[in-house]
Design a protein around this motif. Structure first.
Motif, mmCIF file in Angstrom:
data_model
loop_
_atom_site.group_PDB
_atom_site.id
_atom_site.type_symbol
_atom_site.label_atom_id
_atom_site.label_comp_id
_atom_site.label_asym_id
_atom_site.label_seq_id
_atom_site.Cartn_x
_atom_site.Cartn_y
_atom_site.Cartn_z
ATOM 1 N N VAL A 5 -67.836 80.949 78.837
ATOM 2 C CA VAL A 5 -69.141 80.332 78.605
ATOM 3 C C VAL A 5 -70.007 81.322 77.837
ATOM 4 O O VAL A 5 -70.373 81.105 76.691
ATOM 5 N N HIS A 6 -70.330 82.408 78.483
ATOM 6 C CA HIS A 6 -71.118 83.491 77.876
ATOM 7 C C HIS A 6 -70.895 84.725 78.723
ATOM 8 O O HIS A 6 -71.127 84.693 79.930
ATOM 9 N N ILE A 7 -70.445 85.805 78.118
ATOM 10 C CA ILE A 7 -70.190 87.037 78.858
ATOM 11 C C ILE A 7 -71.415 87.935 78.766
ATOM 12 O O ILE A 7 -71.921 88.207 77.682
ATOM 13 N N ALA A 8 -71.882 88.360 79.930
ATOM 14 C CA ALA A 8 -72.997 89.304 80.016
ATOM 15 C C ALA A 8 -72.566 90.455 80.912
ATOM 16 O O ALA A 8 -71.885 90.245 81.916
ATOM 17 N N VAL A 9 -72.963 91.663 80.541
ATOM 18 C CA VAL A 9 -72.680 92.850 81.346
ATOM 19 C C VAL A 9 -73.991 93.276 81.992
ATOM 20 O O VAL A 9 -74.972 93.527 81.294
ATOM 21 N N GLU A 10 -73.989 93.325 83.332
ATOM 22 C CA GLU A 10 -75.212 93.635 84.075
ATOM 23 C C GLU A 10 -74.938 94.675 85.140
ATOM 24 O O GLU A 10 -73.898 94.641 85.804
ATOM 25 N N LYS A 11 -75.889 95.601 85.308
ATOM 26 C CA LYS A 11 -75.776 96.612 86.360
ATOM 27 C C LYS A 11 -75.737 95.918 87.710
ATOM 28 O O LYS A 11 -76.423 94.915 87.922
ATOM 29 N N ILE A 12 -74.925 96.430 88.639
ATOM 30 C CA ILE A 12 -74.866 95.800 89.954
ATOM 31 C C ILE A 12 -76.214 95.921 90.660
ATOM 32 O O ILE A 12 -76.962 96.869 90.440
ATOM 33 N N THR A 13 -76.479 94.933 91.471
ATOM 34 C CA THR A 13 -77.685 94.909 92.292
ATOM 35 C C THR A 13 -77.246 94.710 93.739
ATOM 36 O O THR A 13 -76.072 94.442 94.007
ATOM 37 N N ARG A 43 -70.375 103.373 102.069
ATOM 38 C CA ARG A 43 -70.627 104.538 101.209
ATOM 39 C C ARG A 43 -70.792 104.113 99.746
ATOM 40 O O ARG A 43 -71.661 104.641 99.040
ATOM 41 N N LEU A 44 -69.972 103.170 99.307
ATOM 42 C CA LEU A 44 -70.108 102.674 97.932
ATOM 43 C C LEU A 44 -71.516 102.124 97.695
ATOM 44 O O LEU A 44 -72.129 102.387 96.658
ATOM 45 N N LYS A 45 -72.004 101.378 98.658
ATOM 46 C CA LYS A 45 -73.343 100.793 98.523
ATOM 47 C C LYS A 45 -74.412 101.881 98.510
ATOM 48 O O LYS A 45 -75.296 101.897 97.642
ATOM 49 N N GLU A 46 -74.316 102.803 99.460
ATOM 50 C CA GLU A 46 -75.292 103.888 99.530
ATOM 51 C C GLU A 46 -75.253 104.738 98.268
ATOM 52 O O GLU A 46 -76.292 105.088 97.705
ATOM 53 N N ASP A 47 -74.061 105.062 97.792
ATOM 54 C CA ASP A 47 -73.920 105.918 96.615
ATOM 55 C C ASP A 47 -74.359 105.232 95.324
ATOM 56 O O ASP A 47 -74.767 105.901 94.380
ATOM 57 N N ALA A 48 -74.301 103.917 95.283
ATOM 58 C CA ALA A 48 -74.732 103.191 94.083
ATOM 59 C C ALA A 48 -76.238 103.032 94.016
ATOM 60 O O ALA A 48 -76.817 103.045 92.932
ATOM 61 N N PHE A 49 -76.877 102.881 95.191
ATOM 62 C CA PHE A 49 -78.293 102.534 95.206
ATOM 63 C C PHE A 49 -79.200 103.650 95.720
ATOM 64 O O PHE A 49 -80.379 103.434 95.959
ATOM 65 N N SER A 50 -78.665 104.858 95.859
ATOM 66 C CA SER A 50 -79.480 105.979 96.322
ATOM 67 C C SER A 50 -80.423 106.439 95.206
ATOM 68 O O SER A 50 -80.317 105.999 94.055
ATOM 69 N N GLU A 51 -81.321 107.343 95.560
ATOM 70 C CA GLU A 51 -82.271 107.863 94.575
ATOM 71 C C GLU A 51 -81.550 108.556 93.414
ATOM 72 O O GLU A 51 -81.969 108.463 92.269
ATOM 73 N N ASN A 52 -80.466 109.251 93.724
ATOM 74 C CA ASN A 52 -79.618 109.884 92.706
ATOM 75 C C ASN A 52 -78.211 109.309 92.834
ATOM 76 O O ASN A 52 -77.351 109.911 93.482
ATOM 77 N N PRO A 53 -77.956 108.159 92.221
ATOM 78 C CA PRO A 53 -76.646 107.502 92.377
ATOM 79 C C PRO A 53 -75.492 108.415 91.970
ATOM 80 O O PRO A 53 -75.591 109.155 90.996
ATOM 81 N N LYS A 54 -74.397 108.322 92.709
ATOM 82 C CA LYS A 54 -73.210 109.129 92.406
ATOM 83 C C LYS A 54 -72.353 108.484 91.326
ATOM 84 O O LYS A 54 -71.487 109.133 90.748
ATOM 85 N N TYR A 55 -72.555 107.198 91.094
ATOM 86 C CA TYR A 55 -71.815 106.487 90.050
ATOM 87 C C TYR A 55 -72.654 105.303 89.581
ATOM 88 O O TYR A 55 -73.639 104.940 90.219
ATOM 89 N N GLU A 56 -72.261 104.744 88.465
ATOM 90 C CA GLU A 56 -72.886 103.521 87.956
ATOM 91 C C GLU A 56 -71.824 102.429 87.917
ATOM 92 O O GLU A 56 -70.655 102.706 87.636
ATOM 93 N N ALA A 57 -72.239 101.211 88.201
ATOM 94 C CA ALA A 57 -71.315 100.077 88.183
ATOM 95 C C ALA A 57 -71.982 98.901 87.491
ATOM 96 O O ALA A 57 -73.177 98.649 87.676
ATOM 97 N N TYR A 58 -71.184 98.192 86.704
ATOM 98 C CA TYR A 58 -71.652 97.031 85.957
ATOM 99 C C TYR A 58 -70.644 95.909 86.132
ATOM 100 O O TYR A 58 -69.435 96.148 86.146
ATOM 101 N N LEU A 59 -71.161 94.712 86.236
ATOM 102 C CA LEU A 59 -70.325 93.520 86.342
ATOM 103 C C LEU A 59 -70.350 92.758 85.033
ATOM 104 O O LEU A 59 -71.387 92.691 84.359
ATOM 105 N N ALA A 60 -69.220 92.166 84.695
ATOM 106 C CA ALA A 60 -69.151 91.223 83.575
ATOM 107 C C ALA A 60 -69.205 89.832 84.186
ATOM 108 O O ALA A 60 -68.436 89.508 85.090
ATOM 109 N N PHE A 61 -70.121 89.035 83.715
ATOM 110 C CA PHE A 61 -70.281 87.664 84.189
ATOM 111 C C PHE A 61 -69.903 86.695 83.079
ATOM 112 O O PHE A 61 -70.316 86.878 81.931
#
Length: 156
Positions: A5-13, A43-61
């Motif tokens: 349909v339409h591919i969008a890349v968005e940072k996880i929320t 831990r994945l959730k905490e590390d993604a959304f902390s003040e200093n994230p340990k990693y970045e994650a993006y979803l393709a929709f």
């Protein structure tokens, strides 16, 4: 065949985090590895959304359907004196492969690396994963003359 349909890349929320975990589990199944357990998911959730994230994650929709993801973080090259984008995961659900979504996610990472002044982008690939090896080599990736070593669990 699934339609694009339409591919969008968005940072996880926080809202899309369950979709992210679902795709990680799908990748674990594909790679014949154990998926993250409950503690690891926390831990994945905490590390993604902390003040200093340990990693970045993006979803393709595809429209509103999550069909793939990427995760990365930064290391540093003392020889280049520049950061390195380390691509940890890139994954596209089985029904959406061979449609250009993986290439879109890879290019997204490459652009982030350029925008953030990286001197290079690194990743690893399982030796048996010929489709991924071909994917990376078709995009300019070069196999390095390095061995990957690891210490984990009780040996750490």
């Amino acid at each position: 065949m699934t339609d694009i349909v339409h591919i969008a890349v968005e940072k996880i929320t926080e809202k899309s985090f369950p979709d992210f975990i679902s795709l990680i589990k799908e990748l674990a199944e594909y790679e014949k590895l154990a998926p993250p357990d409950g503690d690891a998911i926390l831990r994945l959730k905490e590390d993604a959304f902390s003040e200093n994230p340990k990693y970045e994650a993006y979803l393709a929709f595809n429209g509103k359907i999550p069909v793939g993801y990427i995760t990365f973080y930064f290391t540093y090259s003392t020889f280049l004196a520049k950061p390195t984008l380390y691509l940890e995961d890139i994954f596209v659900s089985k029904d959406y492969r061979k449609m250009g979504i993986g290439g879109m996610l890879f290019d997204f990472c490459r652009n982030v690396a350029k925008e953030r002044g990286c001197g290079r982008m690194d990743w690893t690939v399982l030796t048996w994963n010929k489709p991924s090896i071909d994917f990376y080599e078709n995009r300019g990736g070069k196999k390095q003359d390095w061995y990957l070593y690891r210490i984990n669990g009780d040996s750490l």
